[in-house]
Enzyme design. Structure first.
Site, PDB file in Angstrom:
ATOM      1  N   LYS A  86      51.142  76.635 -38.111  1.00  0.00           N
ATOM      2  CA  LYS A  86      49.774  76.806 -38.623  1.00  0.00           C
ATOM      3  C   LYS A  86      49.804  76.597 -40.138  1.00  0.00           C
ATOM      4  O   LYS A  86      50.609  77.219 -40.849  1.00  0.00           O
ATOM      5  CB  LYS A  86      49.316  78.221 -38.278  1.00  0.00           C
ATOM      6  CG  LYS A  86      47.829  78.403 -38.151  1.00  0.00           C
ATOM      7  CD  LYS A  86      47.557  79.824 -37.673  1.00  0.00           C
ATOM      8  CE  LYS A  86      46.097  80.077 -37.465  1.00  0.00           C
ATOM      9  NZ  LYS A  86      45.841  81.514 -37.282  1.00  0.00           N
TER      10      LYS A  86
HETATM   11  O1  G3P Z   1      43.476  83.609 -36.917  1.00  0.00           O
HETATM   12  C1  G3P Z   1      42.477  83.200 -37.794  1.00  0.00           C
HETATM   13  C2  G3P Z   1      41.144  83.881 -37.599  1.00  0.00           C
HETATM   14  O2  G3P Z   1      40.820  83.966 -36.236  1.00  0.00           O
HETATM   15  C3  G3P Z   1      40.962  85.155 -38.359  1.00  0.00           C
HETATM   16  O3  G3P Z   1      39.787  85.857 -38.023  1.00  0.00           O
HETATM   17  O4  G3P Z   1      38.371  87.872 -38.080  1.00  0.00           O
HETATM   18  O5  G3P Z   1      40.184  87.591 -39.791  1.00  0.00           O
HETATM   19  O6  G3P Z   1      38.138  86.192 -39.878  1.00  0.00           O
HETATM   20  P1  G3P Z   1      39.093  86.929 -39.008  1.00  0.00           P
END
Ligand code: G3P
Length: 226
Positions: A86
């Site tokens: 990633k």
């Molecule tokens: O893994 C990346 C993403 O899904 C993170 O989500 O909730 O931290 O904005 P969030």
């Protein structure tokens, strides 16, 4: 649509995998820190996730230069065949994505917010592109509509000549905060939704299912006692 779990928590991954609908896992530095992860255990932890899940497991590089990201990516890819590297959508990240993809290493371009970013990621050989929905909403923008635009724009062209093994680039709806985000992402044609465990649990539930089940069980008791 496929579901990935957005977590580094092994118990959550085991539980979700046992439900039979889990296709992969995405992790990020925040999720790893949230479970109290240690730097020198990171690769072992990703290996443990790969033992539970056959599908793609995204492990993020935190390096900031092309060469460091490539070095990181190569090491991460050695952990297991299903590891996906990633990489943040930035100039150095795009360059590293191109190089790793050319070496046959699958890349998930993360922190993607716009159509131009997604197109660049696809051209750079990304196997997965992760537009963030919730974080767009956080700044009073419409994350779902941005996701829809990315799905349409990427779907308009064929990027298979760029990807590892000529596989189709897939859009991962990321930063998903609710079951409704999942519904809308599916309606827009996102290939995958990566969801936190709490959202996955909510996706199963509906009060009418509970009510229906209760009355079926009650009526079955009548049958059994007749
Ligand atoms: O893994 C990346 C993403 O899904 C993170 O989500 O909730 O931290 O904005 P969030």
């Amino acid at each position: 649509m496929k579901f990935f779990l957005d977590t580094a928590d092994l118990d959550e991954i085991k539980e979700a995998a046992s439900w039979g609908a889990l296709a992969g896992v995405t992790t990020n530095p925040t999720l790893y820190s949230r479970i109290g992860g240690k730097l020198d255990d990171f690769h072992n932890h990703i290996a443990r996730i790969c033992e539970i899940v056959d599908g793609p497991v995204s492990a993020e590089s935190v390096a900031m230069t092309r060469d460091e990201i490539i070095r990181d990516g190569r090491e991460l890819a050695k952990i297991a065949p299903n590891v996906v590297v990633k990489i943040p959508t930035m100039v150095e990240g795009l360059a590293a994505c191109r190089a790793l993809s050319d070496e046959g290493i699958r890349v998930n371009m993360t922190l993607c917010f716009t159509v131009p970013q997604a197109i660049l990621a696809a051209r750079a050989g990304a196997r997965y592109i992760s537009p963030f929905v919730g974080r767009f909403d956080d700044i009073s923008e419409d994350g779902l509509s941005q996701l829809g635009d990315v799905v349409t724009a990427i779907g308009n062209y064929d990027y298979t000549e760029n990807t590892v093994g000529g596989e189709q680039v897939e859009i991962i709806a990321a930063s998903i905060r609710s079951a409704n985000h999942v519904t809308q992402s599916a309606l827009m044609g996102a290939d995958i939704a990566t969801v936190p465990f709490g959202v996955l649990k909510k996706m199963v539930q509906h009060p009418l299912t509970d009510r229906g089940l209760e009355s079926f069980l009650k009526d079955w008791e009548k049958v059994a006692n007749a």
